[in-house]
Design an enzyme around this catalytic site. Structure first.
Site, PDB file in Angstrom:
ATOM      1  N   ALA A 132      10.903   4.103  -1.474  1.00  0.00           N
ATOM      2  CA  ALA A 132      10.484   3.514  -2.709  1.00  0.00           C
ATOM      3  C   ALA A 132       9.609   4.340  -3.469  1.00  0.00           C
ATOM      4  CB  ALA A 132       9.667   2.107  -2.377  1.00  0.00           C
ATOM      5  N   SER A 135       6.302   4.314 -10.803  1.00  0.00           N
ATOM      6  CA  SER A 135       5.583   5.097 -11.689  1.00  0.00           C
ATOM      7  C   SER A 135       4.610   6.236 -11.431  1.00  0.00           C
ATOM      8  CB  SER A 135       5.411   4.386 -13.026  1.00  0.00           C
ATOM      9  OG  SER A 135       4.100   3.420 -12.798  1.00  0.00           O
ATOM     10  N   ALA A 137       3.447   6.788  -7.783  1.00  0.00           N
ATOM     11  CA  ALA A 137       3.774   7.418  -6.401  1.00  0.00           C
ATOM     12  C   ALA A 137       4.943   6.686  -5.857  1.00  0.00           C
ATOM     13  CB  ALA A 137       2.303   7.052  -5.405  1.00  0.00           C
ATOM     14  N   GLN A 138       5.210   7.733  -4.638  1.00  0.00           N
ATOM     15  CA  GLN A 138       6.394   7.035  -3.939  1.00  0.00           C
ATOM     16  C   GLN A 138       5.999   6.928  -2.440  1.00  0.00           C
ATOM     17  OE1 GLN A 138       8.942  10.315  -4.793  1.00  0.00           O
ATOM     18  NE2 GLN A 138       8.833  11.290  -2.817  1.00  0.00           N
ATOM     19  N   VAL A 139       6.708   6.183  -1.664  1.00  0.00           N
ATOM     20  CA  VAL A 139       6.165   5.562  -0.091  1.00  0.00           C
ATOM     21  C   VAL A 139       7.262   6.286   0.556  1.00  0.00           C
ATOM     22  CG1 VAL A 139       5.916   3.894   1.332  1.00  0.00           C
ATOM     23  CG2 VAL A 139       5.194   3.750  -1.054  1.00  0.00           C
ATOM     24  N   ASP A 292      -2.308  -6.485  -9.980  1.00  0.00           N
ATOM     25  CA  ASP A 292      -1.031  -5.899 -10.445  1.00  0.00           C
ATOM     26  C   ASP A 292      -0.184  -6.687  -9.224  1.00  0.00           C
ATOM     27  OD1 ASP A 292       0.694  -4.597 -11.806  1.00  0.00           O
ATOM     28  OD2 ASP A 292       0.682  -2.739 -10.655  1.00  0.00           O
TER      29      ASP A 292
END
Length: 527
Positions: A132, A135, A137-139, A292
């Site tokens: 995933a 905007s 970070a990514q996992v 959020d």
């Protein structure tokens, strides 16, 4: 000069990109004033002919993706408001929540090693490709081995390279707009645009430090330990740093996958209620909430438990603010618009020179159309426009301490609507708000408040000898000043002298700069 020109250029480019991609054609606010309506019409003249075959909602997500992370955040917010931008646009914008292009895997490995101070293979047994990307970070999925030799799956969140710099540039543009609005558009001043951007800047700075996010996870876990149907992942503190966050892997369905949730047999209406009630419970009970809560940050486990992730943005409310919020919501639920109006005045949200009865009438005009109707029958776009008009009519200023709350309330309601198009917001909120009112404003709450007062008085009584000593010394100093005049100690006198010297030196430098500039002008004129 460059500082002012570059933000203006970037802002103009953003407007041009959105106009060319047909973004302004999605605006669906029926009661906009003439000026904005004309501006939108002019912007639509710039639409490219070649994109007419592309759906409007796809053009919107493409434009926001091109413009960078802060605009992607705007898209994530709009993805929760199908009632404003349309169902197709909301569905396409949901891709911005966790399906953006991932950055290079080797770059992610270097970032993790740099942040944790050792090679990735020494920290993780396995470290997979990104599953995933959003905007900020990514996992990545990974496997870790504990001291006892057991292995477990974790999710590793890695900060995007360069994202801090890009956000900083966008914030410069936002500050420019805010300053221009406050200087040249008097009605905008009550909205306090500079203070709003300050709040945004602070939240972005905190969002990009994953150690603070880990602390937010920990605090929320403590607050919700006894909450049925809601939890947050555990944090692996030893594998967490400023740009890397390691947490428990969640085996659940993303809340954005409505078809999958239905196939799993989940009650979508109950999930929608759980989202709103969990948010209200955290806000009113704890004064600490996820700010959020869009679909991309919510999972549903097989047993129906709601799991919230991504605590980069959180909000807080003090005890008094929570009371105001609860009374306002309860007033809407019970249709006691007079009390809603009074609370607004008590909180200072409405200037004291306004009329309470007139404001109650305006609140009634907003509240009555909502009662007895489900979400599918209500135009949220028209309601938001009416709310804005009311704030302008009664000279209400933006409350910066409530920005995160107001933003997330709209997001949460949008998420619940996506799960249950016939949502009744007030009916859903009533159990949580009503219980809070009974507990805190009923007899038990008043006794508890009285106990707090006596406790505070007791602490003051214990401190009375210290206060008396301080007052005595203050009296002696005042008597000396009366007899001998005001005296500075050596450090104060030295500091004043240095400040005066700097001021004089700055003045001389400014005069020299002006003189040189004038000489250059004269030289140009006569050369």
């Amino acid at each position: 000069m460059a500082f002012a020109v570059m933000p203006l250029f970037r802002l103009a480019r953003a407007g041009f990109v959105m106009a060319r991609e047909g973004v302004f054609g999605l605006a669906n606010l029926p009661d906009l004033p003439t000026g904005p309506r004309v501006a939108i019409s002019l912007a639509r003249l710039l639409e490219r002919r070649s994109v007419k075959n592309k759906s409007a909602e796809l053009r919107l997500s493409d434009a926001l993706n091109r413009l960078g992370p802060s605009y992607v955040k705007l898209g994530q917010f709009l993805a929760t408001r199908a009632d404003v931008v349309g169902k197709e646009a909301a569905r396409d914008l949901s891709a911005l929540q966790d399906r953006l292009p991932a950055f290079d895997h080797q770059e992610a490995l270097r970032a993790v090693a740099d942040q944790l101070g050792m090679p990735v293979e020494e920290v993780f047994v396995e470290f997979g490709e990104a599953v995933a990307a959003a905007s900020i970070a990514q996992v990545h999925p990974a496997i870790v081995r504990d001291k006892d030799g057991t292995e477990r799956k974790v999710a590793v969140k890695v900060l995007r390279p360069g994202v801090q710099r890009r956000f900083k540039r966008d914030l410069e543009s936002y500050y420019l707009v805010a300053r221009l609005a406050e200087r040249f558009h008097e009605p905008s001043r009550r909205l306090r645009p500079i203070a709003v951007v300050d709040t945004l800047a602070q939240s972005v700075a905190m969002e990009m430090d994953f150690r603070l996010e880990a602390a937010a996870f920990s605090e929320m876990a403590e607050n919700t330990a006894q909450d049925p149907g809601f939890r947050v992942p555990g944090i692996d503190w030893l594998r967490t740093a400023k740009g890397v966050l390691t947490m428990e892997w969640i085996d659940g369905r993303k809340m954005s996958d409505l078809d999958g949730l239905a196939e799993d047999g989940h009650d979508l209406e109950a999930l929608g209620n759980a989202v709103i009630q969990s948010f209200l419970r955290h806000t009113l009970r704890d004064g600490f909430f996820h700010a959020d809560m869009h679909q991309g940050n919510l999972f549903v486990e097989p047993d129906g438990t709601l799991v919230a992730v991504d605590f980069g943005i959180t909000g807080r409310l003090g005890k008094l603010e929570r009371r105001f919020l609860a009374e306002i919501l309860f007033g809407f639920i019970t249709r006691n618009y007079r009390r809603v109006a009074e609370v607004h005045f008590e909180a200072g949200y409405v200037p004291a020179n306004q009329d309470v009865d007139m404001f109650a009438q305006a609140i009634r005009a907003i509240g009555e159309p909502i009662h007895g109707h489900d979400a599918s029958e209500i135009s949220m776009a028209r309601l938001l426009t009416q709310l804005f008009e009311v704030t302008e009519l009664f000279e209400m200023k933006t409350q910066t301490q409530l920005i995160m709350l107001q933003k997330n309330m709209v997001v949460v309601e949008g998420v619940a609507r996506s799960l249950n198009p016939k949502l009744d917001m007030w009916k859903t909120a009533e159990p949580v708000v009503g219980d809070w009112i009974k507990e805190h404003l009923g007899p038990v709450g008043k006794l508890r408040d009285a106990g707090d007062v006596f406790s505070a008085l007791g602490r003051m009584a214990n401190d009375l000898p210290l206060f008396a000593d301080r007052i005595g010394r203050m009296s002696e100093e005042l008597e000396k000043m009366t007899n001998n005049g005001l005296r500075f100690d050596a450090q104060t006198a030295e500091a004043i002298g240095k400040a005066e010297a700097r001021h004089t030196r700055s003045g001389r430098i400014a005069l020299w700069v002006i003189a040189i500039a004038m000489t250059a002008v004269v030289f140009k004129l006569f050369s």
